[in-house]
Design a protein around this motif. Sequence first.
Motif, short mmCIF file in Angstrom:
data_model
loop_
_atom_site.label_atom_id
_atom_site.label_comp_id
_atom_site.label_asym_id
_atom_site.label_seq_id
_atom_site.Cartn_x
_atom_site.Cartn_y
_atom_site.Cartn_z
N ILE A 153 45.95 -8.18 68.12
CA ILE A 153 44.67 -7.49 67.93
C ILE A 153 44.71 -6.63 66.67
O ILE A 153 43.69 -6.49 65.97
N LEU A 154 45.87 -6.08 66.35
CA LEU A 154 46.01 -5.33 65.11
C LEU A 154 45.77 -6.25 63.91
O LEU A 154 45.13 -5.85 62.92
N ALA A 155 46.26 -7.48 63.99
CA ALA A 155 46.00 -8.45 62.92
C ALA A 155 44.51 -8.74 62.81
O ALA A 155 43.97 -8.89 61.70
N ALA A 156 43.83 -8.81 63.95
CA ALA A 156 42.37 -9.01 63.93
C ALA A 156 41.67 -7.84 63.25
O ALA A 156 40.73 -8.03 62.47
N ALA A 157 42.13 -6.62 63.55
CA ALA A 157 41.54 -5.44 62.92
C ALA A 157 41.73 -5.46 61.41
O ALA A 157 40.87 -5.01 60.65
N ALA A 158 42.87 -6.01 60.97
CA ALA A 158 43.16 -6.04 59.53
C ALA A 158 42.25 -7.00 58.77
O ALA A 158 41.95 -6.78 57.59
N ILE A 159 41.79 -8.07 59.44
CA ILE A 159 40.92 -9.03 58.74
C ILE A 159 39.44 -8.77 58.99
O ILE A 159 38.58 -9.35 58.33
N ALA A 160 39.13 -7.86 59.93
CA ALA A 160 37.72 -7.56 60.24
C ALA A 160 36.93 -7.11 59.02
O ALA A 160 35.77 -7.52 58.85
N PRO A 161 37.48 -6.26 58.13
CA PRO A 161 36.69 -5.85 56.96
C PRO A 161 36.28 -7.01 56.07
O PRO A 161 35.20 -6.96 55.46
N PHE A 162 37.11 -8.04 55.97
CA PHE A 162 36.73 -9.21 55.17
C PHE A 162 35.53 -9.92 55.79
O PHE A 162 34.60 -10.34 55.09
N ALA A 163 35.56 -10.05 57.13
CA ALA A 163 34.43 -10.66 57.83
C ALA A 163 33.16 -9.84 57.60
O ALA A 163 32.08 -10.39 57.33
N ASN A 164 33.29 -8.52 57.68
CA ASN A 164 32.13 -7.65 57.47
C ASN A 164 31.60 -7.74 56.04
O ASN A 164 30.39 -7.73 55.80
N PHE A 165 32.52 -7.83 55.09
CA PHE A 165 32.14 -7.91 53.68
C PHE A 165 31.29 -9.16 53.41
O PHE A 165 30.22 -9.07 52.78
N TYR A 166 31.73 -10.30 53.92
CA TYR A 166 31.00 -11.54 53.65
C TYR A 166 29.73 -11.65 54.49
O TYR A 166 28.74 -12.25 54.06
N GLN A 167 29.72 -11.03 55.68
CA GLN A 167 28.48 -10.97 56.46
C GLN A 167 27.44 -10.13 55.74
O GLN A 167 26.25 -10.47 55.71
N LYS A 168 27.89 -9.02 55.16
CA LYS A 168 26.98 -8.14 54.42
C LYS A 168 26.39 -8.88 53.22
O LYS A 168 25.21 -8.76 52.91
N ARG A 169 27.22 -9.67 52.53
CA ARG A 169 26.74 -10.44 51.38
C ARG A 169 25.80 -11.56 51.83
O ARG A 169 24.78 -11.81 51.20
N ALA A 170 26.17 -12.24 52.92
CA ALA A 170 25.35 -13.35 53.41
C ALA A 170 23.97 -12.86 53.84
O ALA A 170 22.98 -13.60 53.72
N ARG A 171 23.89 -11.62 54.32
CA ARG A 171 22.62 -11.07 54.79
C ARG A 171 21.60 -10.94 53.67
O ARG A 171 20.39 -10.87 53.91
#
Length: 288
Positions: A153-171
Motif C-alpha cells: 500500500i505504501l508503493a500505491a501511495a508513492a505512485i498516486a501523485p502520478f495518477a492524480n497528475f495525469y487525471q488533472k491534465r486529462a480533465r
Amino acid sequence: MTKEREGEVLMIGLAILESWFPILSIVSMSYVGALHTYTYSLVIALVFFLVLMYKKNTFKELKNKNAYKDLLLTSFWITSLFLLVFIGMQYTTAGNMAVIVFLQLLFSFVYFNIIGNEKIDTPHLIGAIIMGIGALIILIPDNLIFNKGDLYILAAAAIAPFANFYQKRARKHCSSVTILGFRTVVGLPFIALLTYYLEPTVTYEQLISALPYLLFIGIVIYVISKIMWIEALHRISITKVSAMLGLVPAMTLVFAYLYLQEVPEVRQMLGVIPILIGGYILTKPVKS
C-alpha cells in the motif's frame, strides 16, 4: 462559492465515502478474494460509466486525440495503484490501509512542491505538514516493522501523485465521466486476466454473499467518489487534495471499530488529533 471552496466541499464529501472503502473491501475479500473484488467492482462501475457517458453524450470527447496520452497514462497508474491496494489489504487492517494511502500527501509534496514548481500558501503548507505528522503517528508501528501488506500500500501511495497528475491534465480535455469510463475499459481486461490466473473460481453462493459490498464499492466508490475526486483535482492543487485525504483515516478508524470491531490503538487515536487540526487549517481561506 469560489472554485477552491467547491473543491474543498467535494473533498469533504469524498472523505466520508472513501472511509468505507477499506472496510467493505475487506469484508468482500473474505468471500471472493482481493482480485475478484477489484474485477467485479470495475464491472459494476463500467456499466454506470457507459450509461452516464450515453446520457451526457460524452463519447464524442474520445475523438480528441490530444487527450489520449493523458488518458492512457491515467489508466496505467490508477490500475497499478488499486492492484497494489487490493493485494496489500489481504495482509493489513482497514485502518492501516487508510492511513498509509494518505501518505501520498508526502509524495505529492516532494514531487510537485519540492522537485516541481506547484505553489501552496504557507498556512496551507503548515496544515498539510500537521496532517502528515498525524498520519505518521498512526502509521509507524511500535516495533518499526511493516508487514508486506503495508509495503504494497505504501508503493500505491508513492505512485498516486502520478495518477492524480495525469487525471488533472486529462480533465482539461475530457469530462470526469469520460476519464473514468476510459480508464475502466482499459484496466478491466488486465485485472480480469490476473484474477483468472491467480485466484480460484468464485462460487455462486460466494458471489451473492459479497454482492452488497461489491455494489457499494462499484457504485459509490468507483463512480460517485471518483467523479468527486477528479472534479476536486480540477479545482485545487494536487498537494492540497492529497492533504485533505487525511480526513479519511480518522473516519475509517471510527467506522472500522463500529463495523469490524477493529479496536484502534492509543497511538492511532492520538494521530487523529493533528489530522483534524491540519484539515481545519488547510480548508481555511487565506487572506490576501
